[in-house]
Design an enzyme around this catalytic site. Structure first.
Site, PDB file in Angstrom:
ATOM      1  N   SER A 214       9.310  19.748  41.041  1.00  0.00           N
ATOM      2  CA  SER A 214      10.011  20.845  40.367  1.00  0.00           C
ATOM      3  C   SER A 214      11.145  20.419  39.462  1.00  0.00           C
ATOM      4  CB  SER A 214      10.514  21.853  41.402  1.00  0.00           C
ATOM      5  OG  SER A 214       9.433  22.604  41.896  1.00  0.00           O
TER       6      SER A 214
ATOM      7  N   SER B 253       9.678  24.305  39.812  1.00  0.00           N
ATOM      8  CA  SER B 253      10.353  25.592  39.822  1.00  0.00           C
ATOM      9  C   SER B 253      11.626  25.610  38.987  1.00  0.00           C
ATOM     10  CB  SER B 253      10.687  25.991  41.260  1.00  0.00           C
ATOM     11  OG  SER B 253      11.616  25.074  41.847  1.00  0.00           O
TER      12      SER B 253
ATOM     13  N   LYS C  95      20.520  25.692  38.130  1.00  0.00           N
ATOM     14  CA  LYS C  95      19.391  26.444  38.673  1.00  0.00           C
ATOM     15  C   LYS C  95      19.896  27.444  39.706  1.00  0.00           C
ATOM     16  CE  LYS C  95      14.906  25.539  40.944  1.00  0.00           C
ATOM     17  NZ  LYS C  95      14.045  24.436  41.450  1.00  0.00           N
TER      18      LYS C  95
END
Length: 508
Positions: free
Chosen positions: A195, A171, A91
């Site tokens: 997330s 996210s 990420k």
């Protein structure tokens, strides 16, 4: 290797290529991975080809911001190590030495620190290969209450492999979509509140949010000092445990990691894990209002019972006091932690404080603020009362720990709590923002408490994946993973496969 991060679709035109390979899903599962080495060159080349045909072209999932086209050559050098060249997507709020770390914001597009976060250093030491960086909800979805999950100014909008007009949840949206699409063996996501769990559930994956402190947060773009953690997103529980084993570890720059109670190998005992006689608390109140999700959950409960578990209905409803304290704590910590991170970045240029980011966004509103604003950032700048913060934090700790998960486990004599993780993916709407529906899930308890939370696929609603949440006490990460592995073996639900096309009703 390409070190540039560019907005889509220009990235596809500038990345170097590798030898073509037939598209193939990488094999998963504990028995396959234990019995043979991963064919690093062939698998990695196939993954890169999938990125080129499904992310840079075709449905253009926009899950990957940048990747290393020479990763196959790196992978083959890692034989003999625990991960043996398995590829991992990271990420883009976690620093890696070869790529900039943008958190999805144009304010950090040149944030090339040249350093690995400790969790990435651990990953490489274990033989993992960083294949690339994944798109995310910008600033990990803390900029605005009206955001659309999966969108960032750097990466654009991430699309769901199961239904490309549906959301990937935030996210860690790109990490979820990338693994669902077969772009890598596993991915690193981060979670403050949902997330990892939500995008894993919605993208049909296993996602594990470990107890805060199992994995270092150093050189990870922060939100919360009390809730942030990185964790694995994979296809199987075994793979998640293998990846967690690789990235976990102490870090003197992150004191909470010095308090953690880890195990040396989170895969140990997963293949023989049993639920026989294990008492599990069922949070039926977290099932929400959808009959289709309830039906999937009921099937999962029957699978647990057939595996020998004793199910106990557990009543819980979050008090209003919890919600009144939750956001002020995050906003106070956001300002403090973001200022700390930005002010100590290597090099010159770019924002050095949250206030600088707010100013940058205002000056670049046409690109940064087109679809939603920065109300939470602006509110965080005003959230400066340290005494109020300490009071709110104490309230959260009491309500989610002593009077939350700890009490629910003790009062009902159960080892774990289970609930549906999230409802089906909603239609993405950049104008109106997210549409979380049905009041489904209880992952906020584990997130705010800093306790372990595992989501495992339990079926689908109209082709859209749904996950089963398993939560446990602090530092009981290994036990939660073993429970997940046992459920995975007992699961009877048919899991969906990605369509790489817009959603349509079953049978049409």
């Amino acid at each position: 290797m390409n070190h540039r991060i560019l907005a889509r679709p220009a990235l596809a035109l500038l990345l170097a290529t590798t030898a073509s390979a037939a598209l193939a899903q990488q094999a998963g599962g504990d028995i396959v991975l234990r019995e043979r080495p991963v064919p690093a060159i062939a698998d990695t080349a196939a993954q890169i080809e999938r990125i080129r045909t499904l992310d840079d072209a075709g449905p253009m999932l926009n899950a990957v911001i940048v990747y290393n086209p020479d990763a196959a050559a790196v992978a083959v050098t890692q034989t003999g190590k625990p991960l043996a060249g398995r590829t991992v997507m990271v990420k883009d709020n976690v620093e890696t030495a070869e790529f900039p770390t943008t958190a999805g914001s144009l304010a950090l597009k040149d944030n090339a620190t040249g350093r690995d976060a400790p969790l990435i250093a651990n990953l490489r030491k274990a033989g993992g290969v960083v294949l690339g960086k994944t798109n995310l909800s910008e600033w990990a979805n803390i900029r605005s209450n009206d955001s659309t999950s999966g969108w960032s100014a750097v990466g654009g909008l991430t699309r769901n492999p199961f239904a490309t007009d549906r959301n990937t949840c935030g996210s860690s949206s790109g990490s979820g979509a990338a693994i669902a699409a077969g772009f890598a063996w596993g991915a690193i996501g981060t979670e403050t509140n949902g997330s990892i769990a939500c995008p894993a559930s919605i993208n049909g994956l296993v996602g594990f949010k470990p107890s805060v402190g199992i994995v270092s947060r150093t050189h990870v773009v922060p939100i919360s000092s009390t809730q942030d953690t990185a964790g694995p997103m994979t296809r199987t529980v075994y793979d998640a445990a293998l990846l967690l084993t690789a990235i976990a570890g102490e870090d003197r720059a992150d004191p909470v990691t010095l308090e953690a109670k880890r195990v040396a190998d989170y895969t140990a005992g997963l293949d023989t894990a049993s639920l026989k006689g294990v008492r599990i608390g069922v949070l039926r109140g977290a099932t929400g209002s959808r009959a289709d999700v309830k039906a999937l959950f009921d099937t999962a409960l029957e699978d647990l019972k057939r595996a020998g578990a004793e199910l106990v209905d557990v009543e819980y409803s979050a008090p209003g006091e919890l919600w009144a304290a939750a956001l002020p704590v995050l906003l106070f910590e956001l300002r403090v932690e973001m200022d700390k991170y930005l002010s100590t970045r290597p090099g010159t240029g770019g924002p050095r404080s949250l206030a600088d980011v707010v100013a940058f966004n205002s000056a670049n509103a046409a690109t940064e603020l087109r679809f939603f604003g920065q109300d939470l950032f602006e509110e965080a700048l005003k959230t400066t009362d340290a005494a109020a913060y300490q009071k709110n934090l104490a309230t959260l700790r009491r309500l989610t720990r002593a009077e939350g998960i700890d009490k629910l486990l003790a009062d009902n004599t159960v080892s774990f709590l289970v609930a549906p993780t999230q409802g089906p993916a909603w239609s993405t709407d950049l104008v109106n923002g997210d549409n979380f529906n049905g009041r489904i899930g209880a992952g906020y308890l584990a997130a705010i408490a800093g306790y372990p939370h595992l989501t495992v696929p339990m079926g689908a609603v109209e082709g859209l994946p749904i996950g089963l949440s398993i939560m446990g006490a602090q530092w009981q990460d290994h036990a939660v993973l073993k429970a997940g592995a046992a459920y995975e073996k007992a699961r009877t639900a048919v899991l969906p496969t990605p369509t790489f096309a817009p959603w349509k009703p079953a049978g049409e």
